[in-house]
Design a protein around this motif. Structure first.
Motif, PDB file in Angstrom:
ATOM      1  N   ASN A   1     -10.027 -15.603   8.159  1.00  7.98           N
ATOM      2  CA  ASN A   1     -10.896 -14.722   7.535  1.00  7.98           C
ATOM      3  C   ASN A   1     -10.472 -13.207   7.780  1.00  7.98           C
ATOM      4  O   ASN A   1     -10.652 -12.453   6.815  1.00  7.98           O
ATOM      5  CB  ASN A   1     -12.433 -14.903   8.151  1.00  7.98           C
ATOM      6  CG  ASN A   1     -13.615 -13.940   7.387  1.00  7.98           C
ATOM      7  OD1 ASN A   1     -13.401 -13.770   6.031  1.00  7.98           O
ATOM      8  ND2 ASN A   1     -14.425 -13.382   8.043  1.00  7.98           N
ATOM      9  N   SER A   2     -10.192 -12.858   9.152  1.00 12.35           N
ATOM     10  CA  SER A   2      -9.684 -11.747   9.435  1.00 12.35           C
ATOM     11  C   SER A   2      -8.490 -11.457   8.628  1.00 12.35           C
ATOM     12  O   SER A   2      -8.305 -10.294   8.101  1.00 12.35           O
ATOM     13  CB  SER A   2      -9.347 -11.494  10.914  1.00 12.35           C
ATOM     14  OG  SER A   2     -10.483 -11.660  11.545  1.00 12.35           O
TER      15      SER A   2
ATOM     16  N   VAL B   1      -5.527  -8.188   4.300  1.00 12.51           N
ATOM     17  CA  VAL B   1      -4.643  -8.298   3.025  1.00 12.51           C
ATOM     18  C   VAL B   1      -5.601  -7.606   1.865  1.00 12.51           C
ATOM     19  O   VAL B   1      -4.940  -6.776   1.407  1.00 12.51           O
ATOM     20  CB  VAL B   1      -4.501  -9.683   2.884  1.00 12.51           C
ATOM     21  CG1 VAL B   1      -3.441  -9.476   1.300  1.00 12.51           C
ATOM     22  CG2 VAL B   1      -3.394 -10.484   3.656  1.00 12.51           C
ATOM     23  N   CYS B   2      -6.791  -7.922   1.925  1.00 12.71           N
ATOM     24  CA  CYS B   2      -7.540  -7.022   0.828  1.00 12.71           C
ATOM     25  C   CYS B   2      -7.601  -5.635   1.214  1.00 12.71           C
ATOM     26  O   CYS B   2      -7.491  -4.646   0.243  1.00 12.71           O
ATOM     27  CB  CYS B   2      -8.992  -7.771   0.803  1.00 12.71           C
ATOM     28  SG  CYS B   2      -8.918  -9.394   0.227  1.00 12.71           S
ATOM     29  N   ALA B   3      -7.777  -5.403   2.401  1.00  9.23           N
ATOM     30  CA  ALA B   3      -7.786  -3.864   2.894  1.00  9.23           C
ATOM     31  C   ALA B   3      -6.547  -3.290   2.437  1.00  9.23           C
ATOM     32  O   ALA B   3      -6.528  -2.061   2.000  1.00  9.23           O
ATOM     33  CB  ALA B   3      -8.228  -3.666   4.279  1.00  9.23           C
TER      34      ALA B   3
ATOM     35  N   CYS C   1      -6.048  -2.504  -1.080  1.00  8.86           N
ATOM     36  CA  CYS C   1      -6.902  -1.487  -1.596  1.00  8.86           C
ATOM     37  C   CYS C   1      -6.488  -0.222  -1.178  1.00  8.86           C
ATOM     38  O   CYS C   1      -6.540   0.878  -1.976  1.00  8.86           O
ATOM     39  CB  CYS C   1      -8.250  -1.768  -1.201  1.00  8.86           C
ATOM     40  SG  CYS C   1      -9.415  -3.321  -2.017  1.00  8.86           S
ATOM     41  N   ALA C   2      -5.822   0.023   0.148  1.00  3.28           N
ATOM     42  CA  ALA C   2      -5.337   1.338   0.712  1.00  3.28           C
ATOM     43  C   ALA C   2      -4.202   1.883   0.467  1.00  3.28           C
ATOM     44  O   ALA C   2      -3.912   2.827  -0.004  1.00  3.28           O
ATOM     45  CB  ALA C   2      -5.696   1.177   2.100  1.00  3.28           C
ATOM     46  N   TYR C   3      -3.256   0.754   0.058  1.00  2.00           N
ATOM     47  CA  TYR C   3      -2.007   1.312  -0.294  1.00  2.00           C
ATOM     48  C   TYR C   3      -1.718   1.834  -1.398  1.00  2.00           C
ATOM     49  O   TYR C   3      -0.597   2.930  -1.431  1.00  2.00           O
ATOM     50  CB  TYR C   3      -1.088  -0.350  -0.527  1.00  2.00           C
ATOM     51  CG  TYR C   3       0.531   0.034  -0.542  1.00  2.00           C
ATOM     52  CD1 TYR C   3       1.207   0.702   0.557  1.00  2.00           C
ATOM     53  CD2 TYR C   3       0.901  -0.170  -1.871  1.00  2.00           C
ATOM     54  CE1 TYR C   3       2.484   0.842   0.363  1.00  2.00           C
ATOM     55  CE2 TYR C   3       2.254   0.173  -1.907  1.00  2.00           C
ATOM     56  CZ  TYR C   3       3.169   0.556  -1.118  1.00  2.00           C
ATOM     57  OH  TYR C   3       4.367   1.063  -1.221  1.00  2.00           O
TER      58      TYR C   3
END
Length: 306
Positions: A23-24, A29-31, A34-36
């Protein structure tokens, strides 16, 4: 039996650890995804245009502020910054206050035709007049080349009214009843009781409005010809449009020409584009973390009965 129980507990713990790890990892990976893109734009805006043309992905190379210096040379850019800040601050205050007060009023059973008024407000979320009637209306109201064009048309939002109405209905009715017994009127109750207790949903509305006001440029495009009233977004849009031909030529010829253009001492159109994006995005990114707590709480509480 105790051995089987301990083995089962260990298996369950390992499953929990595995779930937490997966989960972490998925959230990280999703964060990152989004941020990259924002990080990529930022590092390229500060990188040397020649290095950026070759490809900069994680760390800025040949740090330079030439792209930002080029932007600062745009005529009337500081005036445009002032207009954008002014419309964001004034527009947010007006929209928050008007939408909150109207949202409170439609909760009052004493309001005549309350249900009809609320339904008319809801209808505006699904139907609008279109661009041409809107243009004619703004021109009839003498809002063309007028700063009020930026703040008055959006003073009331149906979506915000729904959020405020739903939130206020979740507050204890005894608070308002006690104030009425003490002789407080509608205005006093709203200002001194309802508004302070509604700060979470007010903060949520303020974030929505501020982002919308800061990013808006279409009203400037259609109804403002006075350069002193141009917003920062519209000014950067027109500047970007004027450089689009150069961007297309640079893209068509590949990175070699882009590097040659940068090595000649000139910033590339793409580096200007990166700097423009950073200038328009960074202010909102700096404000949102301070409002995030109220934003999340407000949007959840305002949607409980929705």
């Amino acid at each position: 039996m105790s051995g089987r129980g301990s083995t089962s507990d260990m298996v369950n713990k390992w499953k929990e650890h595995l779930y937490s790890f997966l989960n972490s990892g998925t959230l990280l990976v999703c964060a990152f995804l989004c941020a990259y893109p924002f990080y990529y734009i930022i590092v390229n805006s500060f990188s040397d245009p020649a290095e950026s043309a070759k490809g900069v992905y994680f760390w800025p190379r040949g740090i330079t502020f030439s792209s930002y210096e080029q932007l600062l040379q745009i005529p009337s850019i500081f005036q445009s910054v002032f207009i954008s800040v002014a419309r964001t601050v004034v527009g947010t205050i007006i929209t928050v206050f008007c939408s909150a007060f109207l949202g409170y009023m439609v909760t009052k059973k004493e309001l005549l035709f309350r249900s009809g008024i609320y339904r008319l407000i809801i209808i505006t979320m699904f139907f609008n007049s279109g661009l041409i009637p809107w243009y004619m209306l703004m021109k009839t109201l003498h809002l063309k080349n007028n700063f009020l064009l930026y703040v008055l048309p959006g003073a009331v939002s149906a979506f915000f009214i729904i959020l405020v109405k739903t939130y206020i209905e979740s507050l204890p009715a005894s608070l308002e009843e006690s104030a009425q017994i003490d002789g407080a009127g509608v205005w006093t109750i709203f200002v001194k009781i309802i508004f302070p207790l509604s700060l979470p949903i007010i903060a949520c509305i303020a974030v929505f409005t501020a982002v919308g006001q800061w990013n808006s440029w279409a009203d400037n495009f259609y109804l403002v010809t006075d350069s002193n009233l141009n917003t920062l977004q519209y000014l950067l849009y027109t500047n970007l449009k004027s450089n689009m031909a150069d961007i297309m030529r640079t893209s068509a010829s590949g990175t070699t020409q882009g590097a040659a253009l940068a090595s000649s001492g000139r910033v590339t159109p793409m580096s200007i584009r990166y700097a423009m994006t950073v200038i328009t995005v960074i202010p909102i990114m700096l404000v949102y973390p301070f409002m995030q707590k109220y934003f999340v709480k407000g949007i959840m509480l305002g949607a409980v009965k929705g």
